[in-house]
Design a protein around this motif. Structure first.
Motif, PDB file in Angstrom:
ATOM      1  N   GLN A  73       0.899  -1.086  -0.185  1.00 24.41           N
ATOM      2  CA  GLN A  73      -0.015   0.000   0.032  1.00 24.41           C
ATOM      3  C   GLN A  73       0.892   1.203  -0.052  1.00 24.41           C
ATOM      4  OE1 GLN A  73      -2.275  -1.623   3.386  1.00 24.41           O
ATOM      5  NE2 GLN A  73      -4.149  -1.669   2.073  1.00 24.41           N
ATOM      6  N   GLN A  88       1.980   1.575  -3.762  1.00 26.21           N
ATOM      7  CA  GLN A  88       0.699   2.130  -4.393  1.00 26.21           C
ATOM      8  C   GLN A  88       0.573   3.825  -4.077  1.00 26.21           C
ATOM      9  OE1 GLN A  88      -2.797  -0.490  -3.950  1.00 26.21           O
ATOM     10  NE2 GLN A  88      -4.055   1.462  -4.554  1.00 26.21           N
ATOM     11  N   LYS A  99       3.164   5.798  -5.772  1.00 27.13           N
ATOM     12  CA  LYS A  99       3.227   5.991  -7.314  1.00 27.13           C
ATOM     13  C   LYS A  99       2.023   6.842  -7.516  1.00 27.13           C
ATOM     14  CE  LYS A  99       5.036   1.441  -8.448  1.00 27.13           C
ATOM     15  NZ  LYS A  99       6.160   1.803  -9.131  1.00 27.13           N
ATOM     16  N   ARG A 100       0.817   6.950  -6.696  1.00 25.27           N
ATOM     17  CA  ARG A 100      -0.312   7.710  -7.008  1.00 25.27           C
ATOM     18  C   ARG A 100       0.343   9.304  -6.872  1.00 25.27           C
ATOM     19  NH1 ARG A 100      -3.333   9.186 -10.500  1.00 25.27           N
ATOM     20  NH2 ARG A 100      -5.042  10.571  -9.905  1.00 25.27           N
ATOM     21  N   ASP A 135       8.763  -1.357  -7.161  1.00 25.83           N
ATOM     22  CA  ASP A 135       7.706  -2.127  -7.238  1.00 25.83           C
ATOM     23  C   ASP A 135       7.329  -2.811  -5.893  1.00 25.83           C
ATOM     24  OD1 ASP A 135       6.837  -1.098  -9.716  1.00 25.83           O
ATOM     25  OD2 ASP A 135       8.182  -2.501 -10.677  1.00 25.83           O
TER      26      ASP A 135
END
Ligand SMILES: NC(=O)C[C@H](N)C(=O)O
Length: 356
Positions: free
Chosen positions: A94, A97, A100-101, A239
């Motif tokens: 999370q 994620q 990256k956003r 990643d």
């Protein structure tokens, strides 16, 4: 009771008139995106008297924004619900994620800053992570609250207004990830949750960077550690994060905890040592053994303040251990995980701990 939210918002609107803006009337209003992840700032209790017993991560981002009408005076604001979780449940996946956003949004010309609403329990980890891996000068502000939105004297509305004001302000550019709690602007790298039940929970041993008063930012210092555009890490190329474990030092501790952490998949152990990151004499051999088999050993301190020096308390050069500098164990865990995406050379890791 979600019905309590608009009430809290209109009370705030009365206290914070629209004159509290950060820019002259002629200047373009900044575009700020609020990424909501849950936490107590989105929490709801059964009754206004429930300041500590409530459910975190209940109120959706649109309601959070609607509850603070003055946000529209500070910036053009829109929200995205990324997660709806209590922050103690954040995973590495999370974190990646979310970062990256944030990175993708800040690359857009029509986004001037990002605010992340977050639970306070692991807010300091997320703030440091974003500080290390998002390569942007645009403001990133992480914010939470200690009381749920439905409580008497809830702190979330003002903390959120301060976050938007800070994210909208050109003065916030290049200062690393920021945290707005209790009227203060803290460095995301340094700030830590020190009290588990008061709105003044977040402090840093190096002091706040500034304050927000009536929607205006006031600055007194700036971070010197590498972050953002000066960082060698980039979320666009990360990643996954390796497993790092914290083992807590105490009197009569059981060294089997180190071995169990490695058996559980840890590539590095952050030793949350007593005092100056000291290690119990009877535990040294276990750590030396694990290091000989490839585990990275990082000495931090359970004290939280101060900093751990190389070769003080333990001969780090001889044992090939790393010290966490001034990072507390949970922050050292984040930097170790990020650093291990690039290297497991202990000299390089130590350089990284000095520089970030
Ligand atoms: N005040 C809070 O936000 C605490 C909550 N457990 C969280 O971190 O999500």
């Amino acid at each position: 009771m979600l019905a309590g939210l608009p009430l809290a918002g209109s009370a705030l609107a009365r206290e914070m008139p629209t004159t509290a803006t950060t820019a002259p009337a002629s200047a373009r209003k900044s575009n700020v995106v609020i990424l909501a992840t849950g936490g107590t700032i989105a929490g709801a209790g059964a009754d206004a008297s429930n300041s500590a017993t409530y459910q975190a991560a209940k109120v959706p981002v649109d309601k959070l924004i609607a509850a603070v009408p003055s946000l529209g005076d500070l910036a053009n604001v829109r929200g995205e619900q990324v997660f709806q979780i209590a922050s103690e449940s954040f995973t590495n996946a999370q974190l990646v994620q979310l970062a990256k956003r944030v990175s993708a949004l800040l690359k857009q010309d029509d986004v001037d800053g990002v605010v992340i609403t977050h639970g306070t329990d692991t807010l300091e980890e997320t703030a440091l992570f974003l500080d290390l891996v998002v390569k942007s000068d645009k403001p990133i502000v992480v914010v939470g609250s200690m009381r749920p939105s439905t409580a008497i004297s809830a702190d979330g509305a003002l903390n959120l207004a301060d976050a938007v004001a800070t994210a909208a302000s050109p003065a916030s550019k290049g200062k690393g990830v920021l945290v707005t709690m209790n009227d203060e602007i803290q460095a995301g790298r340094d700030v830590t949750k020190r009290v588990n039940i008061k709105p003044s929970a977040f402090t840093s041993q190096w002091g706040p960077l500034g304050m927000v008063v009536e929607g205006k930012t006031y600055w007194f210092r700036a971070p010197v550690k590498r972050h953002g555009t000066t960082s060698e890490f980039d979320i666009d190329t990360i990643d996954t994060l390796p497993e790092v474990a914290i083992v807590y030092g105490s009197g009569n501790m059981n060294p089997a905890a180190y071995t169990a952490a490695v058996q559980g998949g840890a590539k590095a152990i952050v030793h949350a040592g007593t005092g100056n990151g000291s290690v119990a004499g009877y535990a040294v051999d276990t750590l030396k053994d694990l290091r000989a088999k490839g585990t990275v050993v990082i000495r931090s301190s359970r004290v939280g303040d101060g900093f751990v020096l190389r070769n003080a308390e333990q001969p780090d050069d001889q044992y090939d251990w790393v010290v966490a500098h001034d990072l507390n164990p949970q922050k050292a865990k984040i930097l170790a995980a990020v650093a291990l995406t690039k290297t497991n050379d202990t000299k390089e890791l130590q350089r990284i701990f000095w520089e970030y």
